[in-house]
Write a protein that holds these residues in place. Structure first.
Motif, PDB file in Angstrom:
ATOM      1  N   MET A   1       0.850  -1.171   0.000  1.00 21.33           N
ATOM      2  CA  MET A   1       0.000   0.000   0.000  1.00 21.33           C
ATOM      3  C   MET A   1       0.899   1.238   0.000  1.00 21.33           C
ATOM      4  SD  MET A   1      -2.841   1.351   2.756  1.00 21.33           S
ATOM      5  CE  MET A   1      -3.797  -0.126   2.682  1.00 21.33           C
ATOM      6  N   THR A   2       0.596   2.163  -0.867  1.00 24.55           N
ATOM      7  CA  THR A   2       1.328   3.419  -0.954  1.00 24.55           C
ATOM      8  C   THR A   2       0.427   4.541  -0.457  1.00 24.55           C
ATOM      9  OG1 THR A   2       2.475   2.604  -2.904  1.00 24.55           O
ATOM     10  CG2 THR A   2       2.579   4.955  -2.502  1.00 24.55           C
ATOM     11  N   ILE A   3       0.941   5.326   0.491  1.00 27.28           N
ATOM     12  CA  ILE A   3       0.177   6.451   1.034  1.00 27.28           C
ATOM     13  C   ILE A   3       1.056   7.690   0.981  1.00 27.28           C
ATOM     14  CG2 ILE A   3      -1.015   7.381   3.039  1.00 27.28           C
ATOM     15  CD1 ILE A   3      -1.405   4.500   3.997  1.00 27.28           C
ATOM     16  N   LYS A   4       0.508   8.767   0.428  1.00 27.31           N
ATOM     17  CA  LYS A   4       1.259  10.021   0.407  1.00 27.31           C
ATOM     18  C   LYS A   4       0.315  11.210   0.423  1.00 27.31           C
ATOM     19  CE  LYS A   4       2.027   9.151  -4.458  1.00 27.31           C
ATOM     20  NZ  LYS A   4       2.996   8.899  -5.493  1.00 27.31           N
ATOM     21  N   ILE A   5       0.864  12.342   0.847  1.00 25.70           N
ATOM     22  CA  ILE A   5       0.123  13.597   0.863  1.00 25.70           C
ATOM     23  C   ILE A   5       0.789  14.535  -0.140  1.00 25.70           C
ATOM     24  CG2 ILE A   5      -0.540  15.602   2.226  1.00 25.70           C
ATOM     25  CD1 ILE A   5      -0.270  13.780   4.722  1.00 25.70           C
ATOM     26  N   ILE A   6       0.007  15.028  -1.072  1.00 25.85           N
ATOM     27  CA  ILE A   6       0.494  16.002  -2.049  1.00 25.85           C
ATOM     28  C   ILE A   6      -0.474  17.177  -2.020  1.00 25.85           C
ATOM     29  CG2 ILE A   6       1.008  16.473  -4.462  1.00 25.85           C
ATOM     30  CD1 ILE A   6       1.597  13.483  -4.799  1.00 25.85           C
ATOM     31  N   ASN A   7       0.048  18.334  -1.585  1.00 25.35           N
ATOM     32  CA  ASN A   7      -0.777  19.536  -1.414  1.00 25.35           C
ATOM     33  C   ASN A   7      -1.970  19.215  -0.524  1.00 25.35           C
ATOM     34  OD1 ASN A   7       0.966  21.142  -3.003  1.00 25.35           O
ATOM     35  ND2 ASN A   7       0.006  20.366  -4.856  1.00 25.35           N
ATOM     36  N   ARG A   9      -4.196  16.797  -1.145  1.00 29.97           N
ATOM     37  CA  ARG A   9      -4.717  15.504  -1.570  1.00 29.97           C
ATOM     38  C   ARG A   9      -4.019  14.387  -0.802  1.00 29.97           C
ATOM     39  NH1 ARG A   9      -3.251  14.625  -7.017  1.00 29.97           N
ATOM     40  NH2 ARG A   9      -1.492  15.955  -6.541  1.00 29.97           N
ATOM     41  N   LEU A  10      -4.807  13.471  -0.275  1.00 32.76           N
ATOM     42  CA  LEU A  10      -4.292  12.268   0.357  1.00 32.76           C
ATOM     43  C   LEU A  10      -4.461  11.149  -0.662  1.00 32.76           C
ATOM     44  CD1 LEU A  10      -3.299  10.717   2.884  1.00 32.76           C
ATOM     45  CD2 LEU A  10      -5.695  10.403   3.472  1.00 32.76           C
ATOM     46  N   ILE A  11      -3.365  10.505  -1.021  1.00 32.13           N
ATOM     47  CA  ILE A  11      -3.413   9.463  -2.043  1.00 32.13           C
ATOM     48  C   ILE A  11      -3.070   8.127  -1.392  1.00 32.13           C
ATOM     49  CG2 ILE A  11      -2.477   8.669  -4.250  1.00 32.13           C
ATOM     50  CD1 ILE A  11      -1.767  11.700  -4.735  1.00 32.13           C
ATOM     51  N   ILE A  12      -4.011   7.197  -1.471  1.00 35.25           N
ATOM     52  CA  ILE A  12      -3.819   5.841  -0.953  1.00 35.25           C
ATOM     53  C   ILE A  12      -3.921   4.915  -2.151  1.00 35.25           C
ATOM     54  CG2 ILE A  12      -4.642   4.064   0.627  1.00 35.25           C
ATOM     55  CD1 ILE A  12      -5.946   6.338   2.265  1.00 35.25           C
ATOM     56  N   ASP A  13      -2.780   4.314  -2.504  1.00 35.39           N
ATOM     57  CA  ASP A  13      -2.674   3.551  -3.742  1.00 35.39           C
ATOM     58  C   ASP A  13      -3.145   4.440  -4.889  1.00 35.39           C
ATOM     59  OD1 ASP A  13      -1.472   1.340  -2.582  1.00 35.39           O
ATOM     60  OD2 ASP A  13      -3.379   0.402  -2.128  1.00 35.39           O
ATOM     61  N   LYS A  14      -4.224   4.084  -5.560  1.00 35.26           N
ATOM     62  CA  LYS A  14      -4.691   4.893  -6.680  1.00 35.26           C
ATOM     63  C   LYS A  14      -5.900   5.748  -6.321  1.00 35.26           C
ATOM     64  CE  LYS A  14      -2.900   1.737 -10.112  1.00 35.26           C
ATOM     65  NZ  LYS A  14      -3.169   0.849 -11.233  1.00 35.26           N
ATOM     66  N   GLU A  15      -6.386   5.628  -5.074  1.00 37.23           N
ATOM     67  CA  GLU A  15      -7.524   6.431  -4.626  1.00 37.23           C
ATOM     68  C   GLU A  15      -7.025   7.785  -4.144  1.00 37.23           C
ATOM     69  OE1 GLU A  15     -10.836   5.680  -4.717  1.00 37.23           O
ATOM     70  OE2 GLU A  15     -10.261   3.864  -5.779  1.00 37.23           O
ATOM     71  N   GLU A  16      -7.759   8.827  -4.493  1.00 39.67           N
ATOM     72  CA  GLU A  16      -7.364  10.180  -4.135  1.00 39.67           C
ATOM     73  C   GLU A  16      -8.485  10.840  -3.340  1.00 39.67           C
ATOM     74  OE1 GLU A  16      -6.344  13.999  -6.750  1.00 39.67           O
ATOM     75  OE2 GLU A  16      -5.187  12.212  -7.279  1.00 39.67           O
ATOM     76  N   PHE A  17      -8.120  11.409  -2.184  1.00 35.34           N
ATOM     77  CA  PHE A  17      -9.073  12.093  -1.329  1.00 35.34           C
ATOM     78  C   PHE A  17      -8.636  13.547  -1.195  1.00 35.34           C
ATOM     79  CE2 PHE A  17      -8.820   7.670  -0.155  1.00 35.34           C
ATOM     80  CZ  PHE A  17     -10.153   7.283  -0.114  1.00 35.34           C
ATOM     81  N   VAL A  18      -9.502  14.456  -1.593  1.00 34.68           N
ATOM     82  CA  VAL A  18      -9.192  15.876  -1.484  1.00 34.68           C
ATOM     83  C   VAL A  18      -9.613  16.339  -0.094  1.00 34.68           C
ATOM     84  CG1 VAL A  18      -9.657  18.182  -2.396  1.00 34.68           C
ATOM     85  CG2 VAL A  18      -9.496  16.231  -3.954  1.00 34.68           C
ATOM     86  N   ILE A  19      -8.707  17.051   0.568  1.00 32.69           N
ATOM     87  CA  ILE A  19      -8.991  17.593   1.891  1.00 32.69           C
ATOM     88  C   ILE A  19      -8.999  19.109   1.760  1.00 32.69           C
ATOM     89  CG2 ILE A  19      -8.286  17.659   4.305  1.00 32.69           C
ATOM     90  CD1 ILE A  19      -6.573  15.164   3.762  1.00 32.69           C
ATOM     91  N   GLU A  20     -10.046  19.741   2.254  1.00 36.16           N
ATOM     92  CA  GLU A  20     -10.127  21.200   2.168  1.00 36.16           C
ATOM     93  C   GLU A  20      -8.936  21.828   2.880  1.00 36.16           C
ATOM     94  OE1 GLU A  20     -13.864  22.842   3.408  1.00 36.16           O
ATOM     95  OE2 GLU A  20     -14.972  21.221   2.459  1.00 36.16           O
ATOM     96  N   LYS A  21      -8.391  22.869   2.276  1.00 39.92           N
ATOM     97  CA  LYS A  21      -7.189  23.506   2.830  1.00 39.92           C
ATOM     98  C   LYS A  21      -7.418  24.041   4.238  1.00 39.92           C
ATOM     99  CE  LYS A  21      -5.172  24.385  -1.624  1.00 39.92           C
ATOM    100  NZ  LYS A  21      -4.676  25.277  -2.620  1.00 39.92           N
TER     101      LYS A  21
END
Length: 107
Positions: A1-7, A9-21
């Motif tokens: 499982m790959t998890i990262k935060i970019i700006n 957006r929380l990305i878990i594998d290929k799923e992307e979750f947008v988090i309000e700033k």
């Protein structure tokens, strides 16, 4: 499982979750509060709403974000008794209590 935060957006594998700033700012405040030496703070998030409206997904996104920032383990519980036993016997963990109303009705 790959998890990262970019700006924001929380990305878990290929799923992307947008988090309000604005919410990220609040989560970062929580991270500072629970990781500072003095005064040490606890944090509780309550996600309430109708069935099927994303409470569990929201809880997971919040927990993963804080977990990445603090390098703390995430533990998911469905039963209050087990959650309390765990919380009393450990420190520096992220705990999610999912569907608390269902568990409360059965006790």
């Amino acid at each position: 499982m790959t998890i990262k935060i970019i700006n924001n957006r929380l990305i878990i594998d290929k799923e992307e979750f947008v988090i309000e700033k604005q919410f990220i700012k609040k989560l970062d405040r929580v991270v500072r509060g629970i990781t500072q030496e003095s005064p040490k703070e606890d944090a509780v998030f309550i996600n309430e709403g109708k069935e099927g409206k994303g409470k569990t997904n929201t809880s997971i996104v919040e927990a993963v974000y804080v977990g990445i920032k603090t390098k703390r383990e995430i533990h998911l519980f469905f039963r209050l008794k087990r959650l309390i036993e765990f919380a009393q016997s450990t420190k520096n963990k992220i705990i999610i209590w999912d569907e608390p109303s269902l568990d409360s009705l059965s006790t």
